[in-house]
Write an enzyme that holds these catalytic residues in place. Structure first.
Site, PDB file in Angstrom:
ATOM      1  N   TYR A 154      -7.674  10.748  -2.894  1.00 59.35           N
ATOM      2  CA  TYR A 154      -8.576   9.860  -2.218  1.00 59.35           C
ATOM      3  C   TYR A 154      -9.552  10.569  -1.370  1.00 59.35           C
ATOM      4  O   TYR A 154     -10.368  10.021  -0.536  1.00 59.35           O
ATOM      5  CB  TYR A 154      -8.058   8.472  -1.473  1.00 59.35           C
ATOM      6  CG  TYR A 154      -7.206   7.766  -1.923  1.00 59.35           C
ATOM      7  CD1 TYR A 154      -7.223   7.166  -3.015  1.00 59.35           C
ATOM      8  CD2 TYR A 154      -5.929   8.225  -1.662  1.00 59.35           C
ATOM      9  CE1 TYR A 154      -6.294   6.592  -3.802  1.00 59.35           C
ATOM     10  CE2 TYR A 154      -4.760   7.296  -2.157  1.00 59.35           C
ATOM     11  CZ  TYR A 154      -5.100   6.372  -3.287  1.00 59.35           C
ATOM     12  OH  TYR A 154      -3.892   5.608  -3.837  1.00 59.35           O
ATOM     13  N   CYS A 156       0.940  24.819  -7.363  1.00 64.96           N
ATOM     14  CA  CYS A 156       0.260  25.634  -8.347  1.00 64.96           C
ATOM     15  C   CYS A 156      -1.133  24.963  -8.539  1.00 64.96           C
ATOM     16  O   CYS A 156      -1.627  25.158  -9.810  1.00 64.96           O
ATOM     17  CB  CYS A 156       0.891  25.891  -9.520  1.00 64.96           C
ATOM     18  SG  CYS A 156       2.437  26.555  -9.084  1.00 64.96           S
ATOM     19  N   GLY A 211      -4.123  -4.916   3.188  1.00 67.11           N
ATOM     20  CA  GLY A 211      -5.378  -4.113   3.209  1.00 67.11           C
ATOM     21  C   GLY A 211      -5.760  -3.918   4.502  1.00 67.11           C
ATOM     22  O   GLY A 211      -6.857  -3.190   4.743  1.00 67.11           O
ATOM     23  N   ARG A 217      -2.265  11.714  -1.314  1.00 68.91           N
ATOM     24  CA  ARG A 217      -3.514  10.834  -0.859  1.00 68.91           C
ATOM     25  C   ARG A 217      -4.728  11.951  -0.685  1.00 68.91           C
ATOM     26  O   ARG A 217      -5.881  11.433  -0.871  1.00 68.91           O
ATOM     27  CB  ARG A 217      -3.232  10.134   0.521  1.00 68.91           C
ATOM     28  CG  ARG A 217      -2.247   9.088   0.081  1.00 68.91           C
ATOM     29  CD  ARG A 217      -1.804   8.106   1.241  1.00 68.91           C
ATOM     30  NE  ARG A 217      -3.133   7.265   1.282  1.00 68.91           N
ATOM     31  CZ  ARG A 217      -4.162   7.233   2.098  1.00 68.91           C
ATOM     32  NH1 ARG A 217      -4.043   8.325   3.084  1.00 68.91           N
ATOM     33  NH2 ARG A 217      -5.127   6.691   1.923  1.00 68.91           N
ATOM     34  N   TYR A 237       2.267   4.875   1.819  1.00 65.06           N
ATOM     35  CA  TYR A 237       1.837   5.714   0.302  1.00 65.06           C
ATOM     36  C   TYR A 237       1.949   7.183   0.424  1.00 65.06           C
ATOM     37  O   TYR A 237       1.415   7.960  -0.296  1.00 65.06           O
ATOM     38  CB  TYR A 237       0.357   5.439   0.211  1.00 65.06           C
ATOM     39  CG  TYR A 237       0.241   3.688   0.167  1.00 65.06           C
ATOM     40  CD1 TYR A 237       0.733   3.048  -1.035  1.00 65.06           C
ATOM     41  CD2 TYR A 237      -0.296   3.028   1.328  1.00 65.06           C
ATOM     42  CE1 TYR A 237       0.425   1.547  -0.935  1.00 65.06           C
ATOM     43  CE2 TYR A 237      -0.709   1.677   1.113  1.00 65.06           C
ATOM     44  CZ  TYR A 237      -0.175   1.055   0.058  1.00 65.06           C
ATOM     45  OH  TYR A 237      -0.113  -0.347  -0.049  1.00 65.06           O
ATOM     46  N   GLU A 244      -0.314 -10.082   3.084  1.00 66.15           N
ATOM     47  CA  GLU A 244       0.777  -8.905   2.542  1.00 66.15           C
ATOM     48  C   GLU A 244       0.510  -7.681   3.417  1.00 66.15           C
ATOM     49  O   GLU A 244       0.015  -6.484   2.423  1.00 66.15           O
ATOM     50  CB  GLU A 244       0.517  -8.811   1.179  1.00 66.15           C
ATOM     51  CG  GLU A 244       0.936 -10.111   0.567  1.00 66.15           C
ATOM     52  CD  GLU A 244       0.710 -10.172  -0.947  1.00 66.15           C
ATOM     53  OE1 GLU A 244       1.421 -10.963  -1.766  1.00 66.15           O
ATOM     54  OE2 GLU A 244      -0.439  -9.279  -1.609  1.00 66.15           O
ATOM     55  N   PRO A 245       0.538  -7.206   4.601  1.00 70.24           N
ATOM     56  CA  PRO A 245       0.215  -5.919   4.990  1.00 70.24           C
ATOM     57  C   PRO A 245       1.336  -5.120   4.652  1.00 70.24           C
ATOM     58  O   PRO A 245       2.494  -5.377   4.624  1.00 70.24           O
ATOM     59  CB  PRO A 245       0.057  -6.110   6.415  1.00 70.24           C
ATOM     60  CG  PRO A 245       0.848  -7.409   6.888  1.00 70.24           C
ATOM     61  CD  PRO A 245       0.933  -8.413   5.597  1.00 70.24           C
TER      62      PRO A 245
HETATM   63  N1  LLP Z   1      -1.137  -6.948  -1.693  1.00 74.95           N
HETATM   64  C1  LLP Z   1      -1.391  -6.592  -2.956  1.00 74.95           C
HETATM   65  C2  LLP Z   1      -1.508  -7.446  -3.940  1.00 74.95           C
HETATM   66  C3  LLP Z   1      -1.620  -5.023  -2.796  1.00 74.95           C
HETATM   67  O1  LLP Z   1      -2.129  -4.746  -4.189  1.00 74.95           O
HETATM   68  C4  LLP Z   1      -1.622  -4.290  -1.792  1.00 74.95           C
HETATM   69  C5  LLP Z   1      -1.901  -2.752  -2.094  1.00 74.95           C
HETATM   70  C6  LLP Z   1      -1.037  -4.717  -0.797  1.00 74.95           C
HETATM   71  C7  LLP Z   1      -0.741  -6.127  -0.705  1.00 74.95           C
HETATM   72  C8  LLP Z   1      -1.024  -3.958   0.450  1.00 74.95           C
HETATM   73  O2  LLP Z   1      -1.936  -3.323   1.010  1.00 74.95           O
HETATM   74  P1  LLP Z   1      -2.033  -2.303   2.310  1.00 74.95           P
HETATM   75  O3  LLP Z   1      -1.911  -3.482   3.462  1.00 74.95           O
HETATM   76  O4  LLP Z   1      -0.715  -1.570   2.149  1.00 74.95           O
HETATM   77  O5  LLP Z   1      -3.426  -1.883   2.389  1.00 74.95           O
HETATM   78  N2  LLP Z   1      -2.272   3.994  -2.677  1.00 74.95           N
HETATM   79  C9  LLP Z   1      -3.408   3.530  -1.750  1.00 74.95           C
HETATM   80  C10 LLP Z   1      -3.280   2.262  -1.563  1.00 74.95           C
HETATM   81  C11 LLP Z   1      -3.178   1.239  -2.735  1.00 74.95           C
HETATM   82  C12 LLP Z   1      -3.057  -0.196  -2.205  1.00 74.95           C
HETATM   83  C13 LLP Z   1      -2.555  -0.966  -3.606  1.00 74.95           C
HETATM   84  N3  LLP Z   1      -2.188  -2.371  -3.262  1.00 74.95           N
HETATM   85  C14 LLP Z   1      -3.572   4.645  -0.574  1.00 74.95           C
HETATM   86  O6  LLP Z   1      -2.720   5.596  -0.457  1.00 74.95           O
HETATM   87  O7  LLP Z   1      -4.232   4.534   0.245  1.00 74.95           O
END
Ligand code: LLP
Length: 456
Positions: free
Chosen positions: A357, A384, A263, A353, A414, A305-306
């Protein structure tokens, strides 16, 4: 070569004779060789971010006396090459489907270094994870505890399991990517559930401990995505550690691991704030140390988990400009102005995105620089529908014209992983650049690929 452009561009981005250069290769050369649209990935930038996250968290947690595993969240972008880079930089890989699992395995990542997530895993996915010997299956519901237990028993193995909990912490960019508040589909609450008994999270932990074919590794929390400060992580860590202590008080078992999820946010626009891994790692480590001391429990091993923070800034999308259309617009105040609609050869199929969002991006001309007066522009795709917007509002040189190249920064996470074939557009390739060379790591889809799926 000019000085590096800085965020939101990847580390190697600069300009040479006007043209944007990525990984030592100019944008016009990339477009000539690989076509557009194309996702361009700066390999060194990816590796440097992976190393930075690993070093930052390893240092911070070593300082308090425990260890850390960093899992690259493959949902942000997973290809065989990307999984290999992550592994070579000492990261493990977090997968969220059978498809992601297969790609990580194809890359040679050992099962023991993989995790499998998902709020609705199929039996096939769970079984594939068991066969691969994944290091952790993160269970997301009480029913899933039973399903994993049954499938593991059938294979004669003890499945390593973490329980995903929701802590009630609300963090993250858009509501759709915020995952630890109560009213959404992920995880099991640490607070009371509908049946009024133990909290669902506690029920799941107890149930895992009762099943001989499951081995309880620990507790998992992911609070959301595109989070820019550490407060949410700190609060979630405290809640998870409290649950861990409660479980130990009830059963005498202090689980070994706590996963705090991903996150970590990035800059999408010039001048935007970004997360410094060293600062946030120190803040989280401090919270883990303090809370563990207060609770009187030994420190857990930590994992994170980045996804976005590793691959987001490494990626740039290259488009070719097509139609450029000035449109007279009446603003809210009744005044009229001209908006330049700049159409590119991709759009919401390669980057959903903005539509999903309201995400904002930065773009620059990539084949040249221009001294033309800036025009108020909106960059749109070729799909379209009018919501097919790549950049809602940006000032671009007023002489931008068909045939120019446009580069959009920070599309590594993403983008390709959420791409679609809307309007039957073939999905763009992923091209890695490093040290003056480019290499296709996922080839461009073709119309023949699309036709091959259609059984008539
Ligand atoms: N771990 C888990 C359990 C998750 O669900 C996610 C993201 C991550 C790690 C990695 O998160 P990150 O570090 O990439 O923020 N499609 C959306 C983001 C959805 C994230 C879903 N889970 C976007 O484009 O912003």
């Amino acid at each position: 070569m000019s000085a590096p452009l800085g965020a939101p561009w990847p580390a190697s981005a600069g300009r040479d004779g006007g043209a944007l250069v990525l990984g030592g290769v100019s944008a016009p050369a990339l477009a000539a060789e690989h076509g557009t649209p194309a996702y361009v990935l700066d390999e060194s930038d990816f590796r440097a971010r992976a190393r930075a996250y690993r070093a930052a968290f390893a240092d911070a947690f070593e300082a308090i006396g425990t260890g850390v595993d960093v899992y690259y969240a493959g949902k942000a972008l997973l290809t065989v090459a990307v999984a290999r880079w992550a592994r070579e930089e000492g990261l493990r890989v977090d997968t969220a489907s059978g498809g992601e699992l297969a790609v990580a395995l194809r890359a040679g990542v050992p099962g023991a270094e993989l995790g499998l997530h998902g709020n609705n895993k199929s039996d096939g996915e769970i079984d594939a994870a068991l066969v691969a010997g994944v290091g952790r299956i993160i269970v997301d519901s009480l029913a899933e505890v039973d399903r994993v237990a049954a499938l593991a028993a059938a294979r004669g193995v003890a499945a390593p399991v973490m329980v995903r909990v929701t802590t009630g912490v609300h963090a993250g960019g858009h509501e759709f990517i915020s995952t630890a508040h109560e009213d959404q589909k992920f995880g099991l609450s640490v607070n009371a559930g509908p049946d009024g008994g133990d909290a669902p999270a506690m029920q799941a932990l107890l149930r895992v401990q009762e099943r001989p074919s499951l081995r309880l590794l620990g507790i998992h929390s992911h609070i959301g995505s595109q989070i820019l400060d550490g407060a949410g992580f700190v609060e979630a860590a405290r809640a998870v550690l409290r649950l861990r202590a409660d479980l130990a008080a009830r059963t005498g078992v202090l689980v070994e691991e706590v996963d705090l999820g991903g996150g970590y946010g990035i800059a999408y626009l010039p001048g935007e704030e970004t997360v410094d891994p060293f600062t946030i790692a120190r803040d989280i480590a401090h919270a883990v140390a303090t809370a563990s001391a207060e609770l009187g429990t030994a420190l857990p091993r930590i994992s994170i988990e980045p996804g976005r923070a590793i691959v987001g800034p490494s990626g740039v999308t290259l488009y070719t400009v097509g139609t450029v259309k000035p449109v007279l617009v009446t603003g809210d105040d009744g005044a009229t102005f001209t908006r330049l609609y700049v159409s590119v050869d991709g759009g919401m199929s390669d980057n959903i995105r903005p539509a999903l969002y309201g995400a904002r991006y930065h773009a620059e001309l990539a084949n040249r620089t221009s001294t033309a007066a800036p025009a108020l522009a909106r960059v749109v795709g070729k799909h379209c529908e009018s919501g097919d917007i790549v950049l809602q509002e940006i000032r671009l040189p007023g002489d931008i014209a068909a045939g120019d190249l446009l580069a959009v920064a920070a599309t590594g996470a993403y983008g390709r992983s959420m791409a679609s074939n809307y309007n039957l557009l073939p999905r763009p390739p992923v091209v890695a650049v490093a040290d003056g060379a480019s290499c296709v790591i996922v080839r461009r889809e073709t119309v023949d690929d699309l036709l091959a799926l259609d059984q008539g």
